[in-house]
Design a protein around this motif. Structure first.
Motif, PDB file in Angstrom:
ATOM      1  N   ASN A  33      75.117 109.140  -9.904  1.00  0.00           N
ATOM      2  CA  ASN A  33      75.694 110.132 -10.808  1.00  0.00           C
ATOM      3  C   ASN A  33      74.872 111.410 -10.836  1.00  0.00           C
ATOM      4  O   ASN A  33      75.430 112.512 -10.909  1.00  0.00           O
ATOM      5  CB  ASN A  33      75.814 109.549 -12.215  1.00  0.00           C
ATOM      6  N   LEU A  34      73.550 111.267 -10.785  1.00  0.00           N
ATOM      7  CA  LEU A  34      72.692 112.451 -10.764  1.00  0.00           C
ATOM      8  C   LEU A  34      72.985 113.317  -9.545  1.00  0.00           C
ATOM      9  O   LEU A  34      73.151 114.537  -9.660  1.00  0.00           O
ATOM     10  CB  LEU A  34      71.222 112.008 -10.778  1.00  0.00           C
ATOM     11  N   VAL A  35      73.079 112.696  -8.391  1.00  0.00           N
ATOM     12  CA  VAL A  35      73.353 113.460  -7.173  1.00  0.00           C
ATOM     13  C   VAL A  35      74.734 114.097  -7.232  1.00  0.00           C
ATOM     14  O   VAL A  35      74.914 115.266  -6.875  1.00  0.00           O
ATOM     15  CB  VAL A  35      73.216 112.563  -5.930  1.00  0.00           C
ATOM     16  N   ALA A  36      75.725 113.339  -7.701  1.00  0.00           N
ATOM     17  CA  ALA A  36      77.088 113.877  -7.765  1.00  0.00           C
ATOM     18  C   ALA A  36      77.155 115.085  -8.696  1.00  0.00           C
ATOM     19  O   ALA A  36      77.767 116.113  -8.361  1.00  0.00           O
ATOM     20  CB  ALA A  36      78.052 112.784  -8.224  1.00  0.00           C
ATOM     21  N   GLN A  37      76.527 114.965  -9.863  1.00  0.00           N
ATOM     22  CA  GLN A  37      76.651 116.024 -10.854  1.00  0.00           C
ATOM     23  C   GLN A  37      75.681 117.186 -10.629  1.00  0.00           C
ATOM     24  O   GLN A  37      75.952 118.304 -11.079  1.00  0.00           O
ATOM     25  CB  GLN A  37      76.452 115.439 -12.255  1.00  0.00           C
ATOM     26  N   SER A  38      74.589 116.945  -9.938  1.00  0.00           N
ATOM     27  CA  SER A  38      73.653 118.032  -9.667  1.00  0.00           C
ATOM     28  C   SER A  38      73.924 118.643  -8.294  1.00  0.00           C
ATOM     29  O   SER A  38      74.365 119.785  -8.197  1.00  0.00           O
ATOM     30  CB  SER A  38      72.215 117.519  -9.752  1.00  0.00           C
TER      31      SER A  38
END
Length: 410
Positions: free
Chosen positions: A102-107
């Motif tokens: 989720n961090l990679v997707a949203q950042s």
């Protein structure tokens, strides 16, 4: 009979839970792909922190805070060495694989993708590597491209080559399927993506318990995993990212510890890795992860994987020889110690409930991998998965339990 390269009997004594009984039977724990059991070294490391060092970390000047900070950052360095990251700054602590993706997707995703761009996934992905990209699709209008699988559970490499076009701007792929045990051909996949300038995220949650991982040799831009799959605690995981990519990415969450200076007009952010670690971290769990790394390195990841392969081969042969109406889903030539199966006339839930009465713990359901199971024509399977401490005798107990279950249900 073959035996592992380590002393299995002695190793089992390091896991207190393996001595307990379930429903009056010795526990046979075969649900390791969901979560592995924890050795005393991990339990004691976390207990020692709470007994002797408990304090918040970073910026504290008192002794306990400094000791806790040192222990937390030492765990990061242990992880760096374990996966051969170039720098400890490339190791971000998260709550687990799910949060890492989720961090990679949203950042990275929100900063770099736009409507019409394609993100490529495989049919075998865990929901944690599907849903975040679907959410991004709703936010940005990106497209998802899915690599299909062959009948034996292997990735369809011909289809991959055809689908890999300049429209693909990101590839997020599992290294090992949690539902089938299939090992994907990353040595072929990643160079092809890199040749087109496509960043790659590898979901290593089901791979890191079974084999040595070298992120630099793999050349993944991001690599994610959870501690609880590799003999460590729940609630903590890792996002590895190449330093240049992480430096360019905006923070995902805001709060304490990820800042440099805060005013009501402007905030500047901390340097890596703390830019992505907002709030008080799971300090004891990070220390537990460091202890799990120490434990795996002492036993040897390759030795663990080799023994699990022996268990896989033996269990597969015994199941096929002794159980009629058996269908194993996923028989790729390269797989880890996971067997997902159905039995004619026996619902997966019934198998799970009845084997539990015989002391055998296995997993039933869709394994957070609905798309691949539906593709293979089933809604649920029973799944056994092996770890360093499992034995051939436990396989025999499991197969005998399945025979009992089949007799009860037919």
């Amino acid at each position: 009979m073959k035996q592992p390269a380590y002393d299995l009997a002695s190793l089992r004594k390091e896991f207190p839970i393996l001595a307990r009984e379930v429903n009056g039977k010795p526990l046979v724990y075969l649900d390791n792909a969901a979560t592995s059991q924890k050795p005393l070294a991990v339990i004691q490391a976390m207990d020692d922190y709470y007994r002797h060092t408990n304090a918040n970390i970073h910026r504290g000047l008192h002794t306990l805070s400094q000791e806790a900070t040192d222990a937390h950052e030492l765990a990061r360095e242990k992880v760096q060495g374990f996966i051969n990251a170039a720098s400890s700054k490339e190791v971000i602590f998260t709550r687990g694989t799910t949060e890492s993706i989720n961090l990679v997707a949203q950042s990275w995703g929100r900063a770099n993708l736009k409507a019409g761009d394609q993100v490529m996934l495989s049919m075998m992905e865990h929901h944690a590597n599907i849903v975040p990209w679907q959410m991004l699709r709703e936010q940005l209008g990106i497209e998802l491209v899915i690599i299909p699988i062959l009948a034996n559970g292997s990735l369809d490499m011909d289809a991959f080559f055809q689908l890999l076009t300049p429209k693909v701007k990101f590839l997020a792929i599992t290294q090992v399927s949690n539902a089938l045990g299939t090992v994907t051909s990353l040595a072929a996949i990643i160079p092809m993506a890199k040749a087109l300038g496509i960043p790659v995220l590898v979901d290593g949650a089901q791979a890191i318990p079974h084999q040595a991982i070298d992120v630099q040799a793999l050349d993944a831009d991001f690599y994610v995993f959870s501690a609880h799959k590799m003999y460590g605690p729940t609630g903590i995981g890792v996002l590895y990212g190449k330093e240049a990519l992480l430096e360019a990415m905006p923070p995902w969450q805001g709060g304490g510890d990820m800042i440099d200076v805060v005013t009501f007009e402007k905030t500047t952010y901390a340097k890596l890795p703390h830019k992505f670690e907002a709030g008080t971290p799971a300090i004891a769990d990070a220390i537990g992860l460091g202890a799990a790394v120490d434990w795996m390195q002492r036993v040897g990841a390759d030795a663990i994987g080799a023994w699990e392969h022996e268990l896989l081969v033996y269990a597969t042969a015994q199941m096929k020889a002794q159980l009629s109406g058996l269908r194993i889903l996923g028989e790729a030539p390269n797989k880890v110690g996971v067997i997902s199966f159905v039995l004619d006339g026996a619902h997966a839930q019934d198998i799970g409930l009845l084997t539990d009465q015989l002391g055998v713990a296995l997993r039933t359901g869709h394994h957070c991998a609905m798309p691949v199971l539906h593709h293979l024509g089933v809604d649920a399977t029973a799944r056994v998965s092996f770890a360093a401490y499992n034995t051939l005798e436990e396989v025999d107990v499991f197969v005998a339990a399945l025979k009992r279950v089949r007799e009860m249900l037919i």
